[in-house]
Write a protein that holds these residues in place. Sequence first.
Motif, PDB file in Angstrom:
ATOM      1  N   ALA A  40       0.847  -1.176   0.000  1.00 35.20           N
ATOM      2  CA  ALA A  40       0.000   0.000   0.000  1.00 35.20           C
ATOM      3  C   ALA A  40       0.896   1.243   0.000  1.00 35.20           C
ATOM      4  O   ALA A  40       2.074   1.160   0.377  1.00 35.20           O
ATOM      5  CB  ALA A  40      -0.915  -0.014   1.218  1.00 35.20           C
ATOM      6  N   PRO A  41       0.367   2.397  -0.398  1.00 38.18           N
ATOM      7  CA  PRO A  41       1.169   3.623  -0.397  1.00 38.18           C
ATOM      8  C   PRO A  41       1.817   3.871   0.960  1.00 38.18           C
ATOM      9  O   PRO A  41       1.184   3.686   1.993  1.00 38.18           O
ATOM     10  CB  PRO A  41       0.139   4.702  -0.736  1.00 38.18           C
ATOM     11  CG  PRO A  41      -0.895   3.988  -1.521  1.00 38.18           C
ATOM     12  CD  PRO A  41      -0.988   2.617  -0.922  1.00 38.18           C
ATOM     13  N   VAL A  42       3.059   4.230   0.944  1.00 40.85           N
ATOM     14  CA  VAL A  42       3.909   4.549   2.096  1.00 40.85           C
ATOM     15  C   VAL A  42       4.020   3.400   3.080  1.00 40.85           C
ATOM     16  O   VAL A  42       4.433   3.585   4.228  1.00 40.85           O
ATOM     17  CB  VAL A  42       3.465   5.848   2.816  1.00 40.85           C
ATOM     18  CG1 VAL A  42       3.450   7.024   1.869  1.00 40.85           C
ATOM     19  CG2 VAL A  42       2.108   5.674   3.504  1.00 40.85           C
ATOM     20  N   GLU A  89      -8.758  -1.653   3.883  1.00 41.20           N
ATOM     21  CA  GLU A  89      -7.331  -1.816   4.182  1.00 41.20           C
ATOM     22  C   GLU A  89      -6.632  -2.842   3.307  1.00 41.20           C
ATOM     23  O   GLU A  89      -5.425  -3.014   3.388  1.00 41.20           O
ATOM     24  CB  GLU A  89      -7.111  -2.164   5.661  1.00 41.20           C
ATOM     25  CG  GLU A  89      -7.916  -3.346   6.161  1.00 41.20           C
ATOM     26  CD  GLU A  89      -9.167  -2.900   6.897  1.00 41.20           C
ATOM     27  OE1 GLU A  89      -9.872  -1.984   6.411  1.00 41.20           O
ATOM     28  OE2 GLU A  89      -9.449  -3.493   7.974  1.00 41.20           O
ATOM     29  N   ASP A  90      -7.397  -3.540   2.465  1.00 42.74           N
ATOM     30  CA  ASP A  90      -6.798  -4.458   1.490  1.00 42.74           C
ATOM     31  C   ASP A  90      -6.344  -3.720   0.233  1.00 42.74           C
ATOM     32  O   ASP A  90      -5.724  -4.330  -0.646  1.00 42.74           O
ATOM     33  CB  ASP A  90      -7.798  -5.549   1.094  1.00 42.74           C
ATOM     34  CG  ASP A  90      -8.159  -6.462   2.260  1.00 42.74           C
ATOM     35  OD1 ASP A  90      -9.358  -6.802   2.389  1.00 42.74           O
ATOM     36  OD2 ASP A  90      -7.254  -6.820   3.036  1.00 42.74           O
ATOM     37  N   TYR A  94      -0.834  -5.619  -5.679  1.00 47.23           N
ATOM     38  CA  TYR A  94      -0.562  -7.015  -5.353  1.00 47.23           C
ATOM     39  C   TYR A  94       0.449  -7.578  -6.358  1.00 47.23           C
ATOM     40  O   TYR A  94       0.276  -7.440  -7.572  1.00 47.23           O
ATOM     41  CB  TYR A  94      -1.849  -7.825  -5.379  1.00 47.23           C
ATOM     42  CG  TYR A  94      -2.702  -7.584  -4.157  1.00 47.23           C
ATOM     43  CD1 TYR A  94      -3.357  -6.371  -3.976  1.00 47.23           C
ATOM     44  CD2 TYR A  94      -2.842  -8.557  -3.172  1.00 47.23           C
ATOM     45  CE1 TYR A  94      -4.133  -6.127  -2.845  1.00 47.23           C
ATOM     46  CE2 TYR A  94      -3.612  -8.330  -2.039  1.00 47.23           C
ATOM     47  CZ  TYR A  94      -4.248  -7.117  -1.883  1.00 47.23           C
ATOM     48  OH  TYR A  94      -5.009  -6.898  -0.757  1.00 47.23           O
ATOM     49  N   TYR A  95       1.476  -8.218  -5.816  1.00 52.34           N
ATOM     50  CA  TYR A  95       2.542  -8.785  -6.627  1.00 52.34           C
ATOM     51  C   TYR A  95       2.638 -10.292  -6.412  1.00 52.34           C
ATOM     52  O   TYR A  95       2.420 -10.774  -5.292  1.00 52.34           O
ATOM     53  CB  TYR A  95       3.898  -8.191  -6.231  1.00 52.34           C
ATOM     54  CG  TYR A  95       4.029  -6.700  -6.377  1.00 52.34           C
ATOM     55  CD1 TYR A  95       3.659  -5.838  -5.337  1.00 52.34           C
ATOM     56  CD2 TYR A  95       4.535  -6.145  -7.548  1.00 52.34           C
ATOM     57  CE1 TYR A  95       3.786  -4.474  -5.460  1.00 52.34           C
ATOM     58  CE2 TYR A  95       4.669  -4.768  -7.679  1.00 52.34           C
ATOM     59  CZ  TYR A  95       4.289  -3.949  -6.640  1.00 52.34           C
ATOM     60  OH  TYR A  95       4.421  -2.587  -6.775  1.00 52.34           O
ATOM     61  N   GLN A 120      -3.271  -3.588  -9.390  1.00 56.64           N
ATOM     62  CA  GLN A 120      -3.832  -2.712  -8.370  1.00 56.64           C
ATOM     63  C   GLN A 120      -5.189  -3.216  -7.911  1.00 56.64           C
ATOM     64  O   GLN A 120      -6.061  -3.503  -8.729  1.00 56.64           O
ATOM     65  CB  GLN A 120      -3.980  -1.303  -8.922  1.00 56.64           C
ATOM     66  CG  GLN A 120      -4.666  -0.320  -7.974  1.00 56.64           C
ATOM     67  CD  GLN A 120      -3.771   0.115  -6.835  1.00 56.64           C
ATOM     68  OE1 GLN A 120      -2.678   0.633  -7.039  1.00 56.64           O
ATOM     69  NE2 GLN A 120      -4.230  -0.095  -5.597  1.00 56.64           N
ATOM     70  N   VAL A 121      -5.367  -3.298  -6.609  1.00 55.01           N
ATOM     71  CA  VAL A 121      -6.671  -3.594  -6.015  1.00 55.01           C
ATOM     72  C   VAL A 121      -7.097  -2.385  -5.198  1.00 55.01           C
ATOM     73  O   VAL A 121      -6.351  -1.921  -4.340  1.00 55.01           O
ATOM     74  CB  VAL A 121      -6.600  -4.848  -5.117  1.00 55.01           C
ATOM     75  CG1 VAL A 121      -7.907  -5.025  -4.336  1.00 55.01           C
ATOM     76  CG2 VAL A 121      -6.312  -6.092  -5.952  1.00 55.01           C
TER      77      VAL A 121
END
Length: 125
Positions: A40-42, A89-90, A94-95, A120-121
Amino acid sequence: QVQLVESGGGLVQSGGSLRLSCTFSGFTLDYYSLGWFRQAPVMEREGVSCISSTDVSTYSADSVKSRFTISGDNGVNTVYLHLNRLKSEDTAVYYCAADPWARPCSMYAGEYDYWGRGTQVRVSA
């Protein structure tokens, strides 16, 4: 040459579901473990679920264990991550990643040598 390509991400409402796919080439699940990670960002990249080459066992992080399921299909060179009861929060990229060392899978990103570009989710409240 090892390649991994993720797909299936998108925008979904809270409580919804998605199925992510990781299509791979250059190896089989008989010898490579495969993991799903998210970032997620940061935030730091975190392990989500993985499937082991040694015994096809799976492992999922506590935060997703009751909601996400990983499965693999050597016949179509694809590993899936089924995301259910999604929460805001999910939201993350995703990699999928491959570990070529024929050992039980890990939630530690440093043990994976090959990575896809991510999908991206986004989960809306």
